[in-house]
Design a protein around this motif. Structure first.
Motif, PDB file in Angstrom:
ATOM      1  N   ASP A  88      28.457  53.656  39.228  1.00 41.77           N
ATOM      2  CA  ASP A  88      28.796  53.089  37.921  1.00 41.77           C
ATOM      3  C   ASP A  88      27.621  53.182  36.948  1.00 41.77           C
ATOM      4  O   ASP A  88      26.466  52.980  37.326  1.00 41.77           O
ATOM      5  CB  ASP A  88      29.206  51.621  38.101  1.00 41.77           C
ATOM      6  CG  ASP A  88      29.871  51.053  36.860  1.00 41.77           C
ATOM      7  OD1 ASP A  88      29.207  50.965  35.819  1.00 41.77           O
ATOM      8  OD2 ASP A  88      31.066  50.702  36.949  1.00 41.77           O
ATOM      9  N   ARG A  89      27.937  53.473  35.704  1.00 38.53           N
ATOM     10  CA  ARG A  89      26.887  53.609  34.693  1.00 38.53           C
ATOM     11  C   ARG A  89      26.092  52.320  34.529  1.00 38.53           C
ATOM     12  O   ARG A  89      24.874  52.362  34.248  1.00 38.53           O
ATOM     13  CB  ARG A  89      27.510  54.002  33.345  1.00 38.53           C
ATOM     14  CG  ARG A  89      26.477  54.287  32.265  1.00 38.53           C
ATOM     15  CD  ARG A  89      27.127  54.590  30.928  1.00 38.53           C
ATOM     16  NE  ARG A  89      27.828  53.419  30.391  1.00 38.53           N
ATOM     17  CZ  ARG A  89      28.482  53.403  29.221  1.00 38.53           C
ATOM     18  NH1 ARG A  89      28.553  54.514  28.498  1.00 38.53           N
ATOM     19  NH2 ARG A  89      29.102  52.314  28.804  1.00 38.53           N
ATOM     20  N   ASP A  90      26.724  51.168  34.706  1.00 34.55           N
ATOM     21  CA  ASP A  90      26.014  49.894  34.547  1.00 34.55           C
ATOM     22  C   ASP A  90      24.836  49.777  35.511  1.00 34.55           C
ATOM     23  O   ASP A  90      23.816  49.153  35.189  1.00 34.55           O
ATOM     24  CB  ASP A  90      26.968  48.712  34.762  1.00 34.55           C
ATOM     25  CG  ASP A  90      27.973  48.550  33.627  1.00 34.55           C
ATOM     26  OD1 ASP A  90      27.726  49.154  32.552  1.00 34.55           O
ATOM     27  OD2 ASP A  90      28.986  47.853  33.801  1.00 34.55           O
ATOM     28  N   LEU A  91      24.983  50.365  36.714  1.00 34.95           N
ATOM     29  CA  LEU A  91      23.887  50.324  37.683  1.00 34.95           C
ATOM     30  C   LEU A  91      22.674  51.082  37.151  1.00 34.95           C
ATOM     31  O   LEU A  91      21.531  50.634  37.300  1.00 34.95           O
ATOM     32  CB  LEU A  91      24.347  50.938  39.006  1.00 34.95           C
ATOM     33  CG  LEU A  91      23.267  51.075  40.084  1.00 34.95           C
ATOM     34  CD1 LEU A  91      22.783  49.705  40.538  1.00 34.95           C
ATOM     35  CD2 LEU A  91      23.795  51.870  41.273  1.00 34.95           C
TER      36      LEU A  91
ATOM     37  N   THR B  15      30.320  61.320  34.122  1.00 35.85           N
ATOM     38  CA  THR B  15      31.745  61.579  34.282  1.00 35.85           C
ATOM     39  C   THR B  15      32.512  60.274  34.073  1.00 35.85           C
ATOM     40  O   THR B  15      31.905  59.215  33.845  1.00 35.85           O
ATOM     41  CB  THR B  15      32.042  62.157  35.681  1.00 35.85           C
ATOM     42  OG1 THR B  15      33.416  62.532  35.749  1.00 35.85           O
ATOM     43  CG2 THR B  15      31.740  61.152  36.774  1.00 35.85           C
ATOM     44  N   GLU B  16      33.810  60.360  34.147  1.00 36.03           N
ATOM     45  CA  GLU B  16      34.666  59.163  34.018  1.00 36.03           C
ATOM     46  C   GLU B  16      35.622  59.098  35.191  1.00 36.03           C
ATOM     47  O   GLU B  16      36.130  60.138  35.652  1.00 36.03           O
ATOM     48  CB  GLU B  16      35.453  59.184  32.705  1.00 36.03           C
ATOM     49  CG  GLU B  16      34.604  58.902  31.471  1.00 36.03           C
ATOM     50  CD  GLU B  16      35.470  58.707  30.235  1.00 36.03           C
ATOM     51  OE1 GLU B  16      36.722  58.840  30.357  1.00 36.03           O
ATOM     52  OE2 GLU B  16      34.921  58.423  29.153  1.00 36.03           O
TER      53      GLU B  16
ATOM     54  N   PRO C 106      33.030  54.692  32.744  1.00 34.30           N
ATOM     55  CA  PRO C 106      31.885  55.613  32.777  1.00 34.30           C
ATOM     56  C   PRO C 106      31.111  55.524  34.090  1.00 34.30           C
ATOM     57  O   PRO C 106      30.790  54.429  34.573  1.00 34.30           O
ATOM     58  CB  PRO C 106      31.031  55.154  31.601  1.00 34.30           C
ATOM     59  CG  PRO C 106      31.339  53.694  31.454  1.00 34.30           C
ATOM     60  CD  PRO C 106      32.784  53.529  31.857  1.00 34.30           C
ATOM     61  N   PHE C 107      30.809  56.688  34.648  1.00 38.35           N
ATOM     62  CA  PHE C 107      30.007  56.784  35.870  1.00 38.35           C
ATOM     63  C   PHE C 107      28.921  57.848  35.651  1.00 38.35           C
ATOM     64  O   PHE C 107      28.996  58.658  34.721  1.00 38.35           O
ATOM     65  CB  PHE C 107      30.866  57.172  37.072  1.00 38.35           C
ATOM     66  CG  PHE C 107      31.701  56.038  37.613  1.00 38.35           C
ATOM     67  CD1 PHE C 107      31.325  55.385  38.780  1.00 38.35           C
ATOM     68  CD2 PHE C 107      32.862  55.627  36.969  1.00 38.35           C
ATOM     69  CE1 PHE C 107      32.080  54.342  39.287  1.00 38.35           C
ATOM     70  CE2 PHE C 107      33.627  54.588  37.467  1.00 38.35           C
ATOM     71  CZ  PHE C 107      33.238  53.943  38.634  1.00 38.35           C
TER      72      PHE C 107
END
Length: 340
Positions: A196-199, A216-217, A222-223
């Motif tokens: 995950d993008r948040d990470l 990517t998604e 969002p990732f």
């Protein structure tokens, strides 16, 4: 000059060096070059303002002799400096090279002593060719194709395709890696390629490394494809409560990472966009830090030495205290780490 280039900087030079007939042809070639040079120098007109006939003959003889001797010097120097590249070469005259002779300004070839200038010219020309040939011979991209180890495709620039023979070598390397890490108390883990993008925002990669990442998604969320293994390793550590008795905790990973590189800097397996990283994360207490660093350095040196790497440089990247936007972590943590 044109004939010299064609003869010397093409495969004809190597073929000539491998036969006695080739040696003779090279010397004749240089004699003819000397004749042409001398004739161009004195000119064909024997007028009253030109050189006397006897002096013209002497000059032609000198230029032809010099060029012939240069051909001999070139053959001898080539054989000496090219090493095993010309291991099948059999010279028709004795060659005896010693460091003190070179340092003293002369080289013994069984033909007398050659001026140092001539030796320097021969060495320079041989190095130009031998370096070029050696670079081509050792180019891992050429070897990989010839040995059927790996390949690249326009369908995936910067992404290597490992062939069956290449995987045999890669698996041998990984087996060695796993054995040595297990002996030293490491446990092997494996973390996902996409997270995950948040990470990545939380880890600091988003702010400091985003331009080198791929995204990517998944289900419109969002990732990011991991460029490093660190965040995944920390998630493994946080899956349960840990006690200080569990430390040091050594987690090793052969992690596949993706990093964006500009197309202009891609270079075979040396600069790619996807590679397997020999990685490890060691969780320890501050008083265990020095001992763990020493252990990690010893393991690194052992692996490098096992593959013949004994003379190398290691660069350590540290923070710039004046530019806090370029590093993460507190100043106190950095000061402790830098003291170690």
């Amino acid at each position: 000059a044109g004939s010299l280039y064609i003869f010397y900087f093409t495969p004809l030079f190597e073929l000539a060096l491998r036969t006695h007939t080739g040696h003779i042809l090279m010397v004749v070639h240089f004699m003819l070059a000397g004749y042409v040079f001398g004739w161009a120098l004195i000119g064909p007109d024997p007028g009253p303002n030109r050189w006397p006939p006897s002096l013209r003959l002497v000059l032609l003889f000198v230029t032809m002799s010099f060029h012939a001797f240069f051909g001999v010097a070139l053959i001898s120097t080539s054989a000496l400096l090219a090493g095993d590249y010309f291991e099948s070469l059999q010279l028709p005259w004795p060659v005896d090279l010693h460091a003190d002779q070179v340092a003293g300004g002369a080289l013994t070839w069984g033909l007398g002593e050659a001026p140092m200038l001539l030796l320097a010219i021969g060495i320079a020309m041989v190095w130009m060719r031998s370096d070029e040939q050696e670079a081509k011979r050792r180019d891992h991209r050429v070897l990989g194709r010839q040995l059927d180890l790996f390949s690249f495709s326009e369908m995936g620039p910067g992404f290597a395709f490992m062939h069956p023979k290449g995987m045999v070598i890669m698996n041998c390397l990984m087996d060695f890696w796993k054995k040595e890490h297990t002996k030293r108390g490491y446990s092997e883990i494996r973390t996902p390629l996409i997270l995950d993008r948040d990470l990545w925002i939380r880890s600091g990669h988003w702010d400091h490394y985003r331009e080198n990442m791929y995204f990517t998604e998944i289900d419109e969320l969002p990732f990011a494809i991991k460029p490093m293994n660190c965040p995944g390793g920390m998630l493994v550590y946080k899956t349960q409560l840990r006690s200080y008795r569990d430390l040091p905790m050594r987690m090793a990973e052969l992690g596949v990472v993706h990093r964006h590189e500009r197309s202009g800097v891609l270079h075979g397996l040396m600069r790619v966009r996807c590679f397997t990283q020999d990685d490890a994360h060691i969780i320890c207490t501050p008083d265990q830090l020095h001992k763990e660093l020493v252990r990690a350095f010893k393991l690194t040196l052992y692996i490098l030495n096992s593959f013949g790497f004994s003379d190398f440089e290691a660069n350590l990247s540290v923070r710039d205290p004046e530019n806090k936007k370029k590093f993460i972590g507190s100043d106190n943590d950095w000061e402790i780490a830098e003291k170690e």
